[in-house]
Design a protein around this motif. Structure first.
Motif, mmCIF file in Angstrom:
data_model
loop_
_atom_site.group_PDB
_atom_site.id
_atom_site.type_symbol
_atom_site.label_atom_id
_atom_site.label_comp_id
_atom_site.label_asym_id
_atom_site.label_seq_id
_atom_site.Cartn_x
_atom_site.Cartn_y
_atom_site.Cartn_z
ATOM 1 N N LEU B 270 -59.524 -5.701 -11.018
ATOM 2 C CA LEU B 270 -58.172 -5.869 -10.486
ATOM 3 C C LEU B 270 -57.556 -7.155 -11.009
ATOM 4 O O LEU B 270 -56.386 -7.192 -11.420
ATOM 5 C CB LEU B 270 -58.240 -5.898 -8.959
ATOM 6 C CG LEU B 270 -56.925 -5.766 -8.219
ATOM 7 C CD1 LEU B 270 -56.352 -4.395 -8.489
ATOM 8 C CD2 LEU B 270 -57.132 -5.953 -6.737
ATOM 9 N N LEU B 271 -58.370 -8.217 -11.026
ATOM 10 C CA LEU B 271 -57.874 -9.511 -11.512
ATOM 11 C C LEU B 271 -57.454 -9.395 -12.971
ATOM 12 O O LEU B 271 -56.361 -9.844 -13.358
ATOM 13 C CB LEU B 271 -58.989 -10.542 -11.350
ATOM 14 C CG LEU B 271 -58.559 -11.998 -11.262
ATOM 15 C CD1 LEU B 271 -57.580 -12.152 -10.119
ATOM 16 C CD2 LEU B 271 -59.759 -12.874 -11.039
ATOM 17 N N ILE B 272 -58.312 -8.753 -13.783
ATOM 18 C CA ILE B 272 -57.989 -8.597 -15.215
ATOM 19 C C ILE B 272 -56.691 -7.824 -15.375
ATOM 20 O O ILE B 272 -55.792 -8.213 -16.119
ATOM 21 C CB ILE B 272 -59.142 -7.867 -15.932
ATOM 22 C CG1 ILE B 272 -60.378 -8.751 -15.984
ATOM 23 C CG2 ILE B 272 -58.738 -7.467 -17.338
ATOM 24 C CD1 ILE B 272 -61.588 -8.077 -16.537
ATOM 25 N N THR B 273 -56.564 -6.711 -14.622
ATOM 26 C CA THR B 273 -55.362 -5.881 -14.754
ATOM 27 C C THR B 273 -54.119 -6.629 -14.316
ATOM 28 O O THR B 273 -53.064 -6.520 -14.947
ATOM 29 C CB THR B 273 -55.531 -4.613 -13.914
ATOM 30 O OG1 THR B 273 -56.770 -4.018 -14.266
ATOM 31 C CG2 THR B 273 -54.432 -3.643 -14.162
ATOM 32 N N LEU B 274 -54.246 -7.395 -13.233
ATOM 33 C CA LEU B 274 -53.062 -8.111 -12.758
ATOM 34 C C LEU B 274 -52.657 -9.195 -13.746
ATOM 35 O O LEU B 274 -51.463 -9.388 -14.006
ATOM 36 C CB LEU B 274 -53.321 -8.712 -11.377
ATOM 37 C CG LEU B 274 -53.311 -7.666 -10.266
ATOM 38 C CD1 LEU B 274 -53.479 -8.329 -8.923
ATOM 39 C CD2 LEU B 274 -52.031 -6.855 -10.290
ATOM 40 N N ILE B 275 -53.627 -9.905 -14.315
ATOM 41 C CA ILE B 275 -53.279 -10.922 -15.321
ATOM 42 C C ILE B 275 -52.548 -10.246 -16.469
ATOM 43 O O ILE B 275 -51.536 -10.717 -16.963
ATOM 44 C CB ILE B 275 -54.542 -11.630 -15.856
ATOM 45 C CG1 ILE B 275 -55.208 -12.442 -14.773
ATOM 46 C CG2 ILE B 275 -54.170 -12.557 -17.013
ATOM 47 C CD1 ILE B 275 -56.482 -13.101 -15.224
ATOM 48 N N ARG B 276 -53.032 -9.064 -16.873
ATOM 49 C CA ARG B 276 -52.459 -8.428 -18.047
ATOM 50 C C ARG B 276 -51.070 -7.885 -17.760
ATOM 51 O O ARG B 276 -50.262 -7.748 -18.664
ATOM 52 C CB ARG B 276 -53.407 -7.365 -18.567
ATOM 53 C CG ARG B 276 -52.903 -5.964 -18.613
ATOM 54 C CD ARG B 276 -54.012 -5.069 -19.044
ATOM 55 N NE ARG B 276 -53.698 -3.690 -18.756
ATOM 56 C CZ ARG B 276 -53.283 -2.830 -19.676
ATOM 57 N NH1 ARG B 276 -53.118 -3.206 -20.904
ATOM 58 N NH2 ARG B 276 -53.055 -1.593 -19.360
ATOM 59 N N ASN B 277 -50.792 -7.568 -16.498
ATOM 60 C CA ASN B 277 -49.493 -6.991 -16.207
ATOM 61 C C ASN B 277 -48.445 -8.002 -15.815
ATOM 62 O O ASN B 277 -47.275 -7.652 -15.690
ATOM 63 C CB ASN B 277 -49.631 -5.974 -15.074
ATOM 64 C CG ASN B 277 -50.053 -4.645 -15.603
ATOM 65 O OD1 ASN B 277 -49.437 -4.136 -16.517
ATOM 66 N ND2 ASN B 277 -51.122 -4.112 -15.078
ATOM 67 N N THR B 278 -48.849 -9.232 -15.588
ATOM 68 C CA THR B 278 -47.864 -10.202 -15.132
ATOM 69 C C THR B 278 -47.634 -11.294 -16.154
ATOM 70 O O THR B 278 -47.025 -12.306 -15.830
ATOM 71 C CB THR B 278 -48.316 -10.834 -13.801
ATOM 72 O OG1 THR B 278 -49.671 -11.215 -13.958
ATOM 73 C CG2 THR B 278 -48.189 -9.870 -12.665
#
Ligand code: SF4
Lengths: 137, 310
Positions: B270-278
């Motif tokens: 989740l952390l990786i995905t959120l970093i990548r989307n923001t």
């Protein structure tokens, strides 16, 4: 329907080729990727390299210069490939059909699997066309 | 001997990592869609993509450039990540064979995919691919030092142990590494290295889709591209697993602990995905400065802090 066809159907990657269009069709194609229409639901995505693509979306009239480039892009794609002509220009030539540089609608140059008429076609029409394309696989 | 081959090919090696990695990639796309208020593709989408590329599509070889290198690069990427996956998963899942999973070996094995992507891109003879490859190379120079320093700090914190089993043991006996101030700093640096290794935004300049059309992978098609995709999925599971192992004390697969294990994995992904989307994509010089100056400084501070026992 075999497993191969099933996977192919579920994951169509699009490459967008804009000929000498008035740009309205290009914008409507991009509309399909926005949250409202979201064709990624069907596993489709726009890719940047013809090598990765399964579907070639051609819009706009094809003039004498575009013809070579269209053929080049088509040759570079990894087969099997589906071709979709988008808009009146792609299907028949539309308002450009009587122009001097016009080199024939898309299906005179490469085989076309689906036609999406309209000037420009609505995103709903494009999605309907794509569904028809999927049914032919 | 038979059991060892099974470890490598099925569980916890190739097949297991590939399947879980594919699922994680699917969840990642689903989450990305949710962030953008879309519905998104089905979770099984990565598998459809993979099998389509592998079974249906034709593989085109570059007319100029070295064909053999071009075709072998994905195979090497896949073998490198498979070995790394086995060696990370076995300590994590508590399977004990004679081999002591060694963190230095893992470090080298994890660089193999990026290196082979570069070699493959160079062999394709495409100018955009070489732009992508050169960016990827600079990125590796940027993050590898940070990653090495993080690993050094972990080794120090675990009492000079390089074996992955021992690192897990130390954390399960005492407290997990992320529970201390230095651990948190190391975790931040480690997460950014993971992001760069996975080639996700903000560090996706090597395959920037919008400017250089997938850069290093532009010439790949068909089954060669399928192997690259597969190695990416496996990386997407192995690296979070390594983060869990290094910082969160590994996992236990008994009773309720299974739930914890899954929660840890979900949290990291989740952390990786959120970093990548923001985040927007960085320029290559910004990315290098980010790692050389800021992340290295962070890790050095963390090492000093852990020397004083924080
Ligand atoms: S079909 Fe109509 S909207 Fe589309 S490119 Fe042609 S003129 Fe423009």
């Amino acid at each position: 329907m075999g497993f191969k066809d099933f996977c192919f159907k579920k994951s169509l990657w699009l490459f967008h080729y804009g000929g000498a269009s008035c740009n309205n069709c290009d914008i409507e194609i991009l509309d399909c990727l926005t949250p409202r229409y979201d064709v990624e639901r069907f596993g489709m995505k726009l890719v940047g390299s013809p090598r990765h693509a399964d579907v070639l979306l051609v819009n706009g009239s094809i003039n004498k210069r575009d013809k070579d480039r269209l053929l080049e892009v088509y040759d570079q794609m990894a087969k099997p490939v589906k071709v979709v002509a988008v808009g009146a220009c792609g299907c028949t030539g539309g308002i450009f059909a009587e122009g001097i540089p016009f080199a024939g609608p898309v299906d005179k140059i490469i085989p076309v699997d689906a036609y999406i008429p309209g000037c420009p076609p609505k995103p709903e029409a494009i999605i309907a066309g794509i569904v028809k394309l999927i049914e032919t696989i | 001997m038979g059991a060892h081959i099974l470890y490598f090919l099925v569980y916890p090696g190739f097949l297991f990592t590939a399947i879980v990695g594919g699922l994680i990639a699917g969840v990642d796309r689903k989450l990305t869609a949710a962030v953008q208020f879309r519905k998104g593709p089905p979770v099984l989408q990565p598998f459809y993509d993979f099998f389509k590329l592998l079974l249906v599509k034709e593989t085109i070889l570059p007319a100029s450039g070295s064909k053999i290198t071009f075709l072998l690069a994905p195979v090497f990427a896949l073998s490198g990540i498979s070995i790394a996956a086995v060696l990370v998963m076995m300590p994590l899942l508590g399977i004990n064979t004679g081999f002591e999973g060694d963190i230095i070996v893992i470090f080298y094995l994890l660089t193999i995919p990026s290196l082979t992507y570069i070699i493959g891109a160079m062999a394709s003879g495409n100018p955009l691919a070489s732009v992508g490859a050169s960016r990827e190379m600079k990125l590796i120079i940027g993050y590898e030092l940070t990653f090495l320093l993080v690993i050094a700090a972990i080794i120090y914190k675990s009492g000079a142990e390089t074996s992955l089993y021992q690192i897990i043991q130390t954390q399960q006996a005492g407290s997990v590494h992320i529970g201390s101030i230095s651990g948190v700093l190391l975790f931040i640096a480690g997460m950014f290295c993971t992001q760069a290794k996975l080639g996700l935004v903000p560090f996706d300049m090597g395959e920037a889709e919008t400017e250089i059309a997938e850069g290093a992978f532009i010439e790949y098609s068909g089954s060669a591209f399928a192997l690259i995709k597969l190695s990416k999925y496996m990386l997407f599971f192995t690296l979070p697993a390594l983060i869990i192992l290094l910082f969160m004390g590994g996992v236990q697969l008994t009773g309720i602990h299974v739930l914890w294990a899954i929660l840890k994995l979900v949290a990291v992904v989740l952390l990786i995905t959120l970093i990548r989307n923001t985040n927007p994509r960085l320029k290559i010089n910004q990315a290098m400065r980010f790692f050389f100056v800021w992340m290295n400084a962070l890790v050095v501070i963390a090492i000093v802090l852990s020397y004083f026992g924080y």
